[in-house]
Design a protein around this motif. Sequence first.
Motif, PDB file in Angstrom:
ATOM      1  N   ASP A   1       0.881  -1.166   0.000  1.00 13.56           N
ATOM      2  CA  ASP A   1       0.000   0.000   0.000  1.00 13.56           C
ATOM      3  C   ASP A   1       0.920   1.217   0.000  1.00 13.56           C
ATOM      4  O   ASP A   1       1.739   1.378   0.919  1.00 13.56           O
ATOM      5  CB  ASP A   1      -0.860  -0.079   1.279  1.00 13.56           C
ATOM      6  N   HIS A  25      -1.636   1.744   9.435  1.00 16.04           N
ATOM      7  CA  HIS A  25      -2.383   0.566   9.878  1.00 16.04           C
ATOM      8  C   HIS A  25      -1.568  -0.703   9.709  1.00 16.04           C
ATOM      9  O   HIS A  25      -0.675  -0.772   8.866  1.00 16.04           O
ATOM     10  CB  HIS A  25      -3.673   0.460   9.052  1.00 16.04           C
ATOM     11  N   ALA A  70       1.466  -0.176   7.219  1.00 15.48           N
ATOM     12  CA  ALA A  70       1.580   0.978   6.336  1.00 15.48           C
ATOM     13  C   ALA A  70       1.655   2.223   7.212  1.00 15.48           C
ATOM     14  O   ALA A  70       0.962   2.315   8.221  1.00 15.48           O
ATOM     15  CB  ALA A  70       0.390   1.062   5.399  1.00 15.48           C
ATOM     16  N   GLU A  87       1.339   6.402   6.812  1.00 18.58           N
ATOM     17  CA  GLU A  87       0.872   7.354   5.813  1.00 18.58           C
ATOM     18  C   GLU A  87       0.543   8.721   6.399  1.00 18.58           C
ATOM     19  O   GLU A  87      -0.600   9.010   6.708  1.00 18.58           O
ATOM     20  CB  GLU A  87      -0.317   6.795   5.023  1.00 18.58           C
ATOM     21  N   GLU A 118       3.065   7.549   1.524  1.00 21.41           N
ATOM     22  CA  GLU A 118       2.820   6.271   2.210  1.00 21.41           C
ATOM     23  C   GLU A 118       3.798   5.188   1.763  1.00 21.41           C
ATOM     24  O   GLU A 118       4.108   5.074   0.581  1.00 21.41           O
ATOM     25  CB  GLU A 118       1.384   5.792   1.928  1.00 21.41           C
TER      26      GLU A 118
HETATM   27 MN    MN Z   1      -2.914   2.710   3.787  1.00 21.38          MN
END
Ligand code: MN
Length: 298
Positions: free
Chosen positions: A93, A153, A184, A186, A281
């Motif tokens: 991601d 997350h 991840a 971000e 991210e």
């Molecule tokens: Mn994400």
Amino acid sequence: MQIEDYIKAGKIASEVRENVRAKNWVGKSVYEICEEVENEIRKRGAKCAFPVNASINEIAAHYTAEPNDPITIKDTDLVKIDLGAQINGYIADTAVTVCYDAQYDGLVQASEDALGNAMSMIKDGVKASDVGRTIETTIKQMGYKPIANLSGHSLEQYTIHAGKSIPNIWSIGGFSLSSNSAYACEPFVTTEQGGGFVRNGQIKNIFALNSRKKTKNDEADKLLDFIWNNFNMLPFALRWITKEWEEKKARELLEFLIKKKAVQAYPVLIEVNEQRVAQAEHTFIPNESGVIITTKAS
Ligand code: MN
Ligand code: MN
């Protein structure tokens, strides 16, 4: 944890992201952007983990193109392009902000610097709240505001938001990052005039399966099976089902499934003061000595 698949997915996602960063998207429609970026992911042998998000200016996240979406990128726009690749459900991601108005270059830089500083401190056992503090401090020192109610997350197979949050501000308590998990990070950044929060907007064009329970409507149940077989529990867009169902029918069936709570719809997220938002991210896996950033540019 399937580390090889996380790394494969990450390599693909980072290549695609760097191509997105280098390209001039002015004059392109968000439909063209989303379709092109998704095809770049598929061409490299991964599946899309979610519809490409192309969120413009004060829309922080969760906008993907409608079928034939006419919205076009202007030379004053700032666009967050958030993309996901998955191999056997193991997700990369990652996001980049492209910006064509030099006035907002600092905003974009703040999201990148916050992410970079966060990545520099990651290793097994680091507290998520300390990562949040680093993100917040970096952004504030540059004269901007973090978005407090958006966060990174944990990731699990076929699950993007797997329950643990990596905040973009310092917060009390929280958990410690573990080498047995992927995450991840971000940072989202807005201007000093921003409220530093997002609210839900009216538009909802990203969906995900909620339950596979049959609805007693044959056509709707067929769509449920199609969603499960193609996207598992991961998010999808209307664009991804209009190859099988014509658009009007697809919308009706989707509405029905939302009403039955078999499918959930995600609203776009908008900065409360309608100020512009930048995002960066990475996906990463902590280890004893530091971190593997699976989406690091090569
Ligand atoms: Mn994400
Ligand atoms: Mn993302």
